[in-house]
Design a protein around this motif. Structure first.
Motif, PDB file in Angstrom:
ATOM      1  N   VAL A  74       4.660  -5.147   0.000  1.00  0.00           N
ATOM      2  CA  VAL A  74       5.311  -6.352  -0.524  1.00  0.00           C
ATOM      3  C   VAL A  74       4.776  -7.559   0.237  1.00  0.00           C
ATOM      4  O   VAL A  74       4.877  -7.615   1.467  1.00  0.00           O
ATOM      5  N   ARG A  75       4.190  -8.482  -0.516  1.00  0.00           N
ATOM      6  CA  ARG A  75       3.662  -9.696   0.101  1.00  0.00           C
ATOM      7  C   ARG A  75       4.045 -10.909  -0.744  1.00  0.00           C
ATOM      8  O   ARG A  75       4.384 -10.782  -1.917  1.00  0.00           O
ATOM      9  N   ILE A  79       1.803  -1.388 -11.522  1.00  0.00           N
ATOM     10  CA  ILE A  79       2.011  -1.523 -10.074  1.00  0.00           C
ATOM     11  C   ILE A  79       3.406  -2.078  -9.790  1.00  0.00           C
ATOM     12  O   ILE A  79       4.095  -1.610  -8.872  1.00  0.00           O
ATOM     13  N   GLN A  80       3.852  -3.047 -10.602  1.00  0.00           N
ATOM     14  CA  GLN A  80       5.187  -3.617 -10.397  1.00  0.00           C
ATOM     15  C   GLN A  80       6.269  -2.593 -10.701  1.00  0.00           C
ATOM     16  O   GLN A  80       7.275  -2.510  -9.992  1.00  0.00           O
ATOM     17  N   GLN A  81       6.065  -1.803 -11.749  1.00  0.00           N
ATOM     18  CA  GLN A  81       7.072  -0.815 -12.139  1.00  0.00           C
ATOM     19  C   GLN A  81       7.190   0.327 -11.136  1.00  0.00           C
ATOM     20  O   GLN A  81       8.272   0.838 -10.888  1.00  0.00           O
ATOM     21  N   GLU A  82       6.058   0.710 -10.542  1.00  0.00           N
ATOM     22  CA  GLU A  82       6.070   1.832  -9.600  1.00  0.00           C
ATOM     23  C   GLU A  82       6.637   1.450  -8.243  1.00  0.00           C
ATOM     24  O   GLU A  82       6.980   2.313  -7.431  1.00  0.00           O
ATOM     25  N   GLY A  83       6.710   0.155  -7.957  1.00  0.00           N
ATOM     26  CA  GLY A  83       7.314  -0.299  -6.705  1.00  0.00           C
ATOM     27  C   GLY A  83       6.460   0.027  -5.488  1.00  0.00           C
ATOM     28  O   GLY A  83       5.235  -0.135  -5.508  1.00  0.00           O
ATOM     29  N   LEU A  84       7.111   0.511  -4.425  1.00  0.00           N
ATOM     30  CA  LEU A  84       6.424   0.732  -3.159  1.00  0.00           C
ATOM     31  C   LEU A  84       6.020   2.188  -2.945  1.00  0.00           C
ATOM     32  O   LEU A  84       5.542   2.552  -1.867  1.00  0.00           O
ATOM     33  N   PRO A  86       5.179  -6.314  -4.984  1.00  0.00           N
ATOM     34  CA  PRO A  86       4.283  -5.282  -4.449  1.00  0.00           C
ATOM     35  C   PRO A  86       2.853  -5.494  -4.954  1.00  0.00           C
ATOM     36  O   PRO A  86       2.638  -5.703  -6.155  1.00  0.00           O
ATOM     37  N   ILE A  87       1.893  -5.463  -4.045  1.00  0.00           N
ATOM     38  CA  ILE A  87       0.493  -5.626  -4.416  1.00  0.00           C
ATOM     39  C   ILE A  87      -0.347  -4.585  -3.678  1.00  0.00           C
ATOM     40  O   ILE A  87       0.085  -4.025  -2.678  1.00  0.00           O
ATOM     41  N   ILE A  88      -1.565  -4.360  -4.198  1.00  0.00           N
ATOM     42  CA  ILE A  88      -2.483  -3.464  -3.480  1.00  0.00           C
ATOM     43  C   ILE A  88      -3.725  -4.215  -3.007  1.00  0.00           C
ATOM     44  O   ILE A  88      -4.547  -3.651  -2.297  1.00  0.00           O
ATOM     45  N   GLY A  89      -3.873  -5.502  -3.435  1.00  0.00           N
ATOM     46  CA  GLY A  89      -4.957  -6.322  -2.905  1.00  0.00           C
ATOM     47  C   GLY A  89      -6.230  -6.316  -3.713  1.00  0.00           C
ATOM     48  O   GLY A  89      -7.322  -6.304  -3.138  1.00  0.00           O
ATOM     49  N   ILE A  90      -6.114  -6.333  -5.048  1.00  0.00           N
ATOM     50  CA  ILE A  90      -7.310  -6.413  -5.891  1.00  0.00           C
ATOM     51  C   ILE A  90      -7.159  -7.541  -6.899  1.00  0.00           C
ATOM     52  O   ILE A  90      -6.041  -7.942  -7.238  1.00  0.00           O
ATOM     53  N   THR A  91      -8.300  -8.061  -7.372  1.00  0.00           N
ATOM     54  CA  THR A  91      -8.296  -9.061  -8.442  1.00  0.00           C
ATOM     55  C   THR A  91      -9.229  -8.599  -9.551  1.00  0.00           C
ATOM     56  O   THR A  91     -10.121  -7.774  -9.330  1.00  0.00           O
TER      57      THR A  91
END
Length: 362
Positions: free
Chosen positions: A194-195, A167-172, A208-213
């Motif tokens: 980006v949060r 997720i970090q490598q793919e960016g936004l 960048p996050i998508i909101g999962i744990t």
């Protein structure tokens, strides 16, 4: 209670023994006379003498020491014994003897991790989703708790670390997320946002996050002994850097001093890990062994790192540091160490008290 006492005795006993054994073996190899090998400080409780060395257990079980001939620069040493005196050895030999203690703890950690990985396997945090943040990109796309993420943008994911890294490598950019849900493979289109989040030290960072744990479930991968040793070296290096950074963050006041713990906290954690099983207990012992090595390398007089600092100064200056200056530094170092011990004991006691209840102050 009995489990906590026994596990604490094993952890501290093994780590202290290995640390002092490192000093002892290198001192003997360098031809230095070792007068005493003690587990614990204070009055001698019992022991046995073999040759020139007294192997004993002392009253206060908070550490240990190796006493060598001529360790005190002002100690009177007969001319015939000077070649076996610590203070009369070349700087490189004295450095090797002092450095052997922390290095032995690092070697012990590598061995413990190798046993854990070789016998029990290499644990991986799975890609199963534990929670989905409301109104997050993942929630809007339709991801749910319990989904197992198989791939992102065609990249198959072995564990949660790979998922986070991808997720970090793919960016936004939009992500093609493939998940398994109740035996069915589903595709979702998720665009990260980006949060501000906090890293392991509590510092705010933008990412960048998508909101999962993660759900916290693990899978164990069986590895051969050679790979287990390779992974154990990597684990030791990673944890060493983490502990060093933790010390830096404490000095910078990024981490509060209240996070420090002492023997009581170690005892609590040792008991908990022992109840979790042998794998957790051995891994915990490896963690504490690295911690002990890093702490001993701090350039504080009375610690191994303080001695190493003075020996390096001696090597640079081409002459020994004056006894008076070393004594003053030792007193300051001892005072700092006592203050630190009092503080960590205070932290340990406060953790034991119910929240909101403090220690009455006069």
């Amino acid at each position: 209670m009995l489990t906590t006492i026994l596990s604490t005795a094993v952890v501290l006993g093994v780590l202290i023994f290995v640390h002092e054994l490192g000093h002892f073996l290198v001192a003997r190899r360098a031809g230095v006379t070792v007068l005493r090998f003690s587990l614990g400080f204070g009055p001698r409780v019992f022991g046995i003498r073999r040759g020139e060395t007294d192997y004993c257990v002392s009253l206060v079980p908070l550490g240990g020491y190796v006493k060598m001939l001529g360790e005190d620069p002002e100690e009177e040493v007969a001319e015939a014994e000077k070649e076996r005196s610590f203070s009369h050895q070349p700087v490189k030999k004295r450095l090797a003897i002092v450095l052997a203690g922390p290095l032995s703890n690092v070697i012990l950690a590598v061995a413990l991790f190798a046993v854990v990985f070789g016998v029990f396997g290499l644990p991986h945090l799975t890609t199963e989703i534990g929670t989905v943040t409301p109104d997050s990109p993942a929630a809007e796309a339709g991801l749910q708790p319990g989904d197992k993420v198989l791939s992102i943008n065609g990249r198959e994911l072995a564990d949660w670390d790979a998922l986070s890294e991808t997720i970090q490598q793919e960016g936004l950019g939009p992500l093609d997320v493939v998940v398994e849900r109740e035996g069915e493979v589903l595709h979702f289109r998720v665009t990260p946002q980006v949060r501000e989040v906090k890293n392991i030290f509590g510092e705010p960072i933008q990412r960048p996050i998508i909101g999962i744990t993660a759900s916290g479930s693990y899978e164990v991968e069986r590895v051969n002994p050679f790979l287990a040793l390779y992974y154990s070296l990597g684990q030791t290096w990673t944890l060493s850097k983490l502990f060093f950074l933790t010390i830096v963050k404490l000095i910078q006041r990024v981490l509060p001093m209240e996070t420090l713990g002492g023997p009581i906290l170690i005892a609590q954690m040792a008991g908990q890990q022992a109840q979790e099983g042998l794998m957790n207990f051995l891994h915990f012992m490896g963690l504490i062994s690295i911690n002990l090595a890093i702490l001993n390398l701090l350039p504080i007089p009375v610690l191994d790192g303080g001695h190493i600092f003075f020996f390096l100064l001696e090597a640079l200056l081409g002459r020994p540091i004056s006894v008076r200056k070393m004594e003053m530094a030792q007193k300051v170092g001892l005072f700092v160490l006592i203050l630190l011990m009092v503080f960590v004991f205070y932290n340990d006691i406060m953790r034991l008290l119910p929240k909101g209840q403090g220690i009455p102050m006069p």
